[in-house]
Design an enzyme around this catalytic site. Sequence first.
Site, mmCIF file in Angstrom:
data_model
loop_
_atom_site.group_PDB
_atom_site.id
_atom_site.type_symbol
_atom_site.label_atom_id
_atom_site.label_comp_id
_atom_site.label_asym_id
_atom_site.label_seq_id
_atom_site.Cartn_x
_atom_site.Cartn_y
_atom_site.Cartn_z
ATOM 1 N N LYS A 1 1.087 -0.971 -0.091
ATOM 2 C CA LYS A 1 0.105 -0.037 0.076
ATOM 3 C C LYS A 1 0.784 1.376 0.036
ATOM 4 C CE LYS A 1 -1.654 2.569 2.978
ATOM 5 N NZ LYS A 1 -1.760 4.056 2.235
ATOM 6 N N GLY B 1 6.989 4.732 8.375
ATOM 7 C CA GLY B 1 6.218 5.675 8.612
ATOM 8 C C GLY B 1 6.451 6.388 9.998
ATOM 9 N N SER B 2 5.640 6.745 10.709
ATOM 10 C CA SER B 2 5.551 7.450 11.881
ATOM 11 C C SER B 2 5.637 6.728 13.128
ATOM 12 C CB SER B 2 4.487 8.615 12.188
ATOM 13 O OG SER B 2 2.995 7.923 12.473
ATOM 14 N N GLU C 1 10.324 0.549 10.293
ATOM 15 C CA GLU C 1 11.280 1.794 10.276
ATOM 16 C C GLU C 1 10.548 3.200 10.329
ATOM 17 O OE1 GLU C 1 12.970 4.995 8.910
ATOM 18 O OE2 GLU C 1 13.030 4.033 6.807
ATOM 19 N N CYS D 1 13.377 10.785 7.121
ATOM 20 C CA CYS D 1 13.293 10.300 8.639
ATOM 21 C C CYS D 1 14.637 10.538 9.351
ATOM 22 C CB CYS D 1 12.879 8.858 8.532
ATOM 23 S SG CYS D 1 13.737 7.943 7.435
ATOM 24 N N GLU E 1 10.045 15.083 15.878
ATOM 25 C CA GLU E 1 10.227 15.221 14.699
ATOM 26 C C GLU E 1 9.368 16.004 13.866
ATOM 27 O OE1 GLU E 1 11.157 11.716 11.163
ATOM 28 O OE2 GLU E 1 9.425 11.242 12.415
#
Length: 794
Positions: free
Chosen positions: A192, A244-245, A266, A300, A397
Amino acid sequence: MTIAEKFVAMEYGPAPEDPKEALAWLDRHARQFGHFINGTWVEPSAGQYFDTADPSTGEKLAAVAQGSAADVDSAVKAARATFPQWQALTPHARARYLYALARQVQKHSRLLAVLETMDNGKPIRESRDIDIPLVARHFYYHAGWAQLLEQEFPGYTACGVVGQIIPWNFPLLMLAWKIAPALATGNTVVLKPAEFTPLTALAFAGICEEIGLPPGVVNIVTGDGSTGEALVKHPDVDKIAFTGSTEVGRAIRRATASSHKRLSLELGGKSPFIVFEDADLDGAVEGLVDGIWLNQGQVCCAGSRLLMQESVAEPLIGKIRDRMSTLRAGPPLDKAIDIGAIVADVQLDRIRRLVEQGVAEGATCWQPQIELPKRGLYYPPTLLSNVHPTSIVAQQEIFGPVLAAMTFRTPAEAVELANNTVYGLASCVWSENINVALHVAAQIKAGVVWVNCTNLFDAACGFGGYRESGYGREGGREGLLEYLEPAWFKHAPTLPPAKASSEAEAGEESDASIPAIDRTVKLYIGGKQARPDSGYSMQVRGRDGQSLGEVPLGNRKDIRNAVEAARKASGWAKSTAHNRAQVLYYMAENLSQRREEVAHRLAQAVGAEQAGAELNAGIERIFSYAAWADKFDGAVHNPPFRNIAIAMNEPIGTVAVICPYEVPLLGFLSLVMPVLAMGNTAIVVPSEAYPLITGDLYQLFDTSDLPGGAVNIVTGYQSQLLKVLAEHDDIDAIWSFADEACVSTAKSLSVGNLKQVFTNEGRAIDWFDVRQGEGRWFLQHATQVKNIWVPYGE
């Protein structure tokens, strides 16, 4: 005006990339895309679409299918159906498919780069010169691994159907990071892409068609977060790989806790960019441009925290401001542009909000006087100075072109500041003194450290984080292991629920069945015997039901004391591998000398035959991990730059271990010895079948020169202590080798600090079989790989 003056004053003129081929590609698809499932394009089951737009103009690019649970189910069924055939292909056949993907990416490189820039907003120079070449590199590299898989990973097999969810900042590169190793190892995929940037994933689906990839091997389902949630929760998915987050990573960990899905994450970062006073300041500034303003800071591993040695802070800030004033922001298809558009309104709002909050907390904001386009989503490069280490802009972040600067005086202070976040993804160290650079690099808690360089990536070099930046690696040999598991383990039978001791026995008075010599043992914390905080104990009974003695009933405070002791024993990790091996050899020697007495006591719980077998196998197991201690080492990668990447196997830290019920001694040694061999410290809950083994073990540790606190033993009910251990934020990993209920608890309650979780998935392990009970599988989970990039040459 002199020629020199004209040269300095000269500005770059516009150099726009022509998007006509990308627009023609969109038009050929009528600007509307369905899902790519089982090798064909299908309409969304609910008939819903959403728009994807160019963030630099706001103009709609295409309508894309909104995936539903039914669409995800169709894709998973297609991947499951074709999995046996794909896995059964020869390594060479799979390698040729990956090679073909690499070649087609190269053939369509310009189209893919333009499409990426239009959908994402990043400068075309970055898409063209960084992203797409790396995409091709990953497929080439993993074509090689596909060819060599059976030779290099004997006894391993593919996970099965892999669900992959990727972010919007490097859409096609993240796809390559995930799909290439998954296919090389024989898995099938349902991917996705991010809702904001689905177009290059759909273009990749077209490439899969072009090369004749078997239907169902790669399936692309587009949609928003609900589509990803359906994929995560699908019962027939064997592994989830997510980038992602951190917040979403926690939700995924929680959602998969009661399943047997493998998981690699990750997640976010707040990477330190450390500049020492002896650094090449001009070089550091250029590195900083790549470190924080690449892709508008939407990276990131962006070097978003500038740590400057105090003596050079003022001149460095001046150089940074001068360089920021030369950055060019504008339409990302312009090849003369440095900073493109922010991906979406919601991200732009987040950047503005966090900068405002940082200023409110005392930071000084400076932005160059550069002109931003009137149309589109843009934010200027921003420098925040006088930032306090606890400020929100130093801890959270931002994911934008914002640099938070602060100072340090000594290398020790630099390391302390660098590690002063919950993250641990990447970092940079700038110093002309290689001793200082490597000394600091080794102490930073991050999966990647760039020395005098930044944001270098290669398919041969693993990438991934420590702590709340996630776990697992992408790229390199370690990245392949994320998509493989031991073949025996995949088909191992499920353990029956453990025979839990009756909690009603806690604190009961002793009866006539207790031996004449009381065998009550104590906890073992910090190298010393300790009484339990609760003041209670529980009875231990033998095979015939007779009481063998009592063990302390540990509680939350005992776990707290054990964690503190383990943290203080950090010298164990700093000792040489040779010295750790000597201690383990000494343990084996001492246990061998006490074989008969230990076997006699153990026999009361498991029988004489098993007790003898556990002692013999246990001594051999300690010897094995003593042998491994100085042989499970790293590698030196040779990426296609003037760099070497030193891949170091580092200890994870403090590991909590829940021992298997069925083999009290051998299970303890099989789990604790690899933890110790790799330099970790341990907090161990022994088997409830015979926790009295604690008394023999702490005598063993005391006589074998093991530093106090390296191993701490807390006895009690595993289900209760596991909850405390899983929720403790100062424990870095948890190993749970009990029944399925304990496995689920370990996963679901570990989301607080996203500690690494290694379990038997409730499956039976033959601990007497060296192919199952020892070796690399355990050592890989006892370490995490740090890649230190070091440039060479003039």
